[in-house]
Write an enzyme that holds these catalytic residues in place. Structure first.
Site, mmCIF file in Angstrom:
data_model
loop_
_atom_site.group_PDB
_atom_site.id
_atom_site.type_symbol
_atom_site.label_atom_id
_atom_site.label_comp_id
_atom_site.label_asym_id
_atom_site.label_seq_id
_atom_site.Cartn_x
_atom_site.Cartn_y
_atom_site.Cartn_z
ATOM 1 N N ASP A 27 9.701 -6.663 -1.422
ATOM 2 C CA ASP A 27 8.396 -6.030 -1.467
ATOM 3 C C ASP A 27 7.479 -6.966 -2.282
ATOM 4 O OD1 ASP A 27 7.444 -2.537 -1.780
ATOM 5 O OD2 ASP A 27 6.279 -4.333 -1.286
HETATM 6 C C1 GLC Z 1 3.212 -2.846 -0.991
HETATM 7 C C2 GLC Z 1 4.177 -1.787 -0.545
HETATM 8 C C3 GLC Z 1 4.895 -2.123 0.728
HETATM 9 C C4 GLC Z 1 4.023 -3.012 1.603
HETATM 10 C C5 GLC Z 1 3.847 -4.326 0.866
HETATM 11 C C6 GLC Z 1 2.985 -5.308 1.660
HETATM 12 O O1 GLC Z 1 3.222 -2.954 -2.386
HETATM 13 O O2 GLC Z 1 5.135 -1.321 -1.478
HETATM 14 O O3 GLC Z 1 5.213 -0.883 1.365
HETATM 15 O O4 GLC Z 1 4.654 -3.223 2.852
HETATM 16 O O5 GLC Z 1 3.288 -4.135 -0.420
HETATM 17 O O6 GLC Z 1 1.678 -4.837 1.742
#
Ligand code: GLC
Length: 717
Positions: free
Chosen positions: A250
């Site tokens: 993430d």
């Molecule tokens: C965010 C989220 C995740 C998302 C990622 C990219 O912090 O936790 O669900 O896909 O960043 O945007």
């Protein structure tokens, strides 16, 4: 793996391999091109087909090996045509609808060059304080598993290289929805049983459905941050389940290992993450390109090769080596009639009628009031919508357009958050002039989604006071609740004639809400997550254990009990039982609650086999529940027959009920039909150091809601 991948791998330098193991979010175009020239293998969508082609051309024509880019984006509930939030889609109890909405999103996204979405969210959560419940499918692992698999199929189809397919990502692996206190990014102490019975099943369902990637969660599970959790990432996900796709971190999740306090510095964090089984690191800058510490020998070369193979195989499956570019003239940038029709129908199908004295649908009022912030607000899209998603209109404008014959008064009354009640008096005056008052309230999208945990789940601002003041006029008052999560409605629900939760319903939400108000559609959803009476009740899952002291009466902290000094019921049996002294038993509205505008009667349930062998293939149907359903109303309607299981005696405590099957049926006025629901052996299984079906008695509870079931006994031998 293909010969192409073997050949590429044999020719790639260390730096070129490491470059494939990063994705950078929101790089500005110049930076992105420079990073791609340096070997960056994936990036977020530069928001157009032309810009994507330009970046892809740099990768294919200006790098030594010409490996095309993966282009990722959070396409969570629609790209251009915005669908209702996933929690609303869950309320529809309709896997085919979820698939169709994901397919629509994939078609629009791929046309612009997106090839990888970070969706579906497979996190089970029983805590509506957590704002991300809006992105998931609610509190039940079985329903979540079914809908996650449907969404994966919708995104990916049968061929990832097709122009209407994108690689899906099951996220956030695992246990993100169980964060302590409902506070986002907070860890959870989860037993193996909680993981196996509640949090892991939707991810296993995603893997079985062929999901291309899995995203690690920000959070820790029993003290180990997921980005460094080798047991779950490698031993369970990759080895036990055979997941052969890409595990992506993430955003800054690898870097977060340092504040987690398990990594000394960034290089240590990167080494731990890749050793645990992470394949692609997601960050604002490509850690793995620049961190000199990731030199050969600091990372296991075989692990790096495995990760690179997974990334290249995903690119190959997407057809990017043969066809890296998209046709800009075919880019879909706005909804069309068909996509609008689909999301409008979805918004009604996922709406849930919490309570109705018959005031809904509106009986052709000559004059009515629309009040509350959502009478005029256009904020219906919900969390995770990109700026290029098609906006919604307002309910007031929609109703005026649809019914110019009606005398529609509009008084906002209060706005979402401000502490002033300045407009309530005007709304009350107007309420006295009309046949019915519709109060449209809720939480704005900004209070929903990521980093949006709330400690108080009542309507924000002075919205509750508006509802009570309007209802106090005696004019029949209908509440439309627009929200990304279950809310506490105890302060007003008993004072209104009807209440329907429409969630954040997307681009066509106002049209769908007017359809519901006028009866052109019905709110035929069922709650995918319980509505607590109080935030103090959380977690309040319907699938709770019985405890050794199940309560049969609710809290009785009332004056008369105080007088006798018993601080509660005189009956000792009731006193010493599991409940709150100051609350009735159970949630305000339970999982599965809801009804459409029709009324249904049920015959007695029957089963095709009341005894079945405990041993046998998981997917073998061991019995089929049948029940006759009759539509007693004078209008067509949908019934959602639900089947809940109770394991009467087991080797470990079991939920008092858990959903194991359902069927949605549309019946015309007066029509009867026999609804049959086949139950595979696996739904009878429990986890106790492994999945097994234990011999013994079970009860199947069959009904239109959890509170209105009929029981029928079955037995595994
Ligand atoms: C965010 C989220 C995740 C998302 C990622 C990219 O912090 O936790 O669900 O896909 O960043 O945007």
């Amino acid at each position: 793996m293909s010969a192409r991948i073997d050949d590429l791998l044999s020719r790639m330098t260390w730096a070129e391999k490491i470059g494939q193991l990063s994705i950078v979010f929101r790089p500005d175009p110049d930076d992105a091109a420079a990073l791609v020239r340096k070997g960056l293998g994936s990036t977020f969508w530069p928001p157009s087909a032309d810009a994507t082609n330009a970046l892809q051309r740099v990768a294919v024509e200006q790098t030594r090996l010409g490996i095309p880019l993966l282009v990722g984006l959070d396409v969570i509930h629609g790209q251009r045509t915005i669908a209702p939030i996933p929690l609303s889609q869950a309320a529809a109890f309709d896997p085919e609808l979820v698939r169709a909405l994901a397919h629509l999103a994939a078609t629009e996204a791929r046309s612009g060059g997106v090839t990888w979405t970070f969706s579906p969210m497979a996190d089970v959560s029983r805590d509506p304080r957590w704002g991300r419940v809006s992105e998931g499918f609610g509190e039940d692992p079985w329903l979540t598993s079914l809908l996650v698999a449907a969404m994966v199929r919708g995104y990916q189809g049968d061929d990832l290289s097709a122009p209407d397919a994108i690689a899906a990502t099951a996220k956030h692996f695992v246990g993100y929805g169980a964060g302590e206190g409902g506070r986002d990014y907070n860890g959870a102490d989860l037993s193996e049983r909680a993981l196996r019975a509640v949090h892991l099943p939707p991810f296993e369902a995603a893997v079985r459905a062929g999901v291309a990637s899995v995203m690690a969660a920000f959070t820790s599970v029993s003290g180990i941050p997921m980005h460094a959790h080798r047991h779950l990432l490698t031993e369970v996900l990759k080895q036990e389940w055979g997941f052969d796709g890409v595990i992506v971190g993430d955003a800054e999740g690898v870097a977060n290992l340092v504040p987690h306090g398990v990594a000394e510095d960034l290089a240590d964090a990167v080494r731990q993450a890749y050793a645990a089984g992470l394949d692609v690191e997601m960050g604002g800058s490509p850690l793995s390109l620049d961190a000199a510490e990731i030199a050969p020998g600091r990372l296991d070369p075989a692990r790096v090769d495995d990760a690179v193979r997974r990334v290249l195989a995903t690119k190959e499956a997407l057809g990017l080596f043969e066809n890296p570019y998209v046709d800009p003239t075919a880019e879909i940038t706005t909804p069309d009639a068909a996509s609008r029709t689909l999301v409008r129908a979805a918004a009604a199908r996922g709406s849930v009628l919490l309570h109705n004295d018959g005031s809904l649908p509106l009986a052709a009022p000559r004059r009515l009031l629309l009040t509350g912030p959502y009478a005029t607000s256009t904020d219906h899209l919900g969390a995770w919508v990109q700026y290029f998603g098609a906006r919604a209109g307002s309910v007031a404008d929609e109703l005026r357009d649809r019914r110019p014959d009606l005398d529609i008064l509009v008084e906002e009354g209060v706005d979402f958050l401000s502490p002033t009640d300045a407009g309530i008096a005007a709304a009350v005056r107007a309420a006295r002039e009309v046949a019915v008052a519709v109060v449209l309230v809720g939480e704005p999208s900004a209070l929903s989604g990521e980093a949006a945990s709330r400690s108080d789940l009542r309507l924000p601002g002075r919205q509750e006071e508006l509802i009570r003041a309007v209802a106090a006029t005696g004019t029949p008052t209908v509440v439309v609740l627009v929200t990304g999560r279950p809310l506490v409605v105890a302060g007003w629900i008993d004072e209104v004639a009807a209440a329907v939760v429409v969630w954040h319903g997307g681009t066509e939400a106002p049209a769908a809400i007017v359809d519901l108000l006028l009866g052109d559609a019905e709110p035929s959803g069922r709650l995918p997550m319980s509505f607590p009476r109080s935030v103090g009740q959380i977690p309040i899952p319907y699938a709770h254990e019985n405890t050794g002291r199940p309560a049969s009466t609710g809290g009785t902290l009332t004056a008369e009990h105080h007088d006798v000094g018993l601080h509660g019921p005189g009956n000792v049996q009731d006193k010493y039982s599991s409940k709150y002294l100051d609350l009735p038993l159970g949630p305000q509205f339970s999982f599965g609650h809801g009804s459409g505008y029709a009324r249904f009667s049920h015959g007695a349930p029957e089963v095709s086999a009341s005894v079945f062998p405990a041993e046998g293939p998981d997917d073998e149907t061991v019995t089929t529940v049948s029940i006759e359903v009759t539509n007693l109303a004078d209008r067509r309607g949908d019934e959602v027959v639900q089947v809940y299981l109770r394991d009467v005696v087991a080797s470990v405590t079991q939920p008092v009920r858990r959903l194991v099957g359902f069927a949605r049926r549309t019946l015309d006025a007066g029509e009867s039909a026999t609804v049959s629901i086949a139950l595979p052996r696996e739904v009878f299984a429990l986890w106790a150091e492994g999945w097994r079906v234990e011999s013994g008695a079970f009860e199947l509870h069959v009904g239109s809601t959890l509170a209105t079931t009929q029981a029928i006994a079955v037995e595994a031998r």
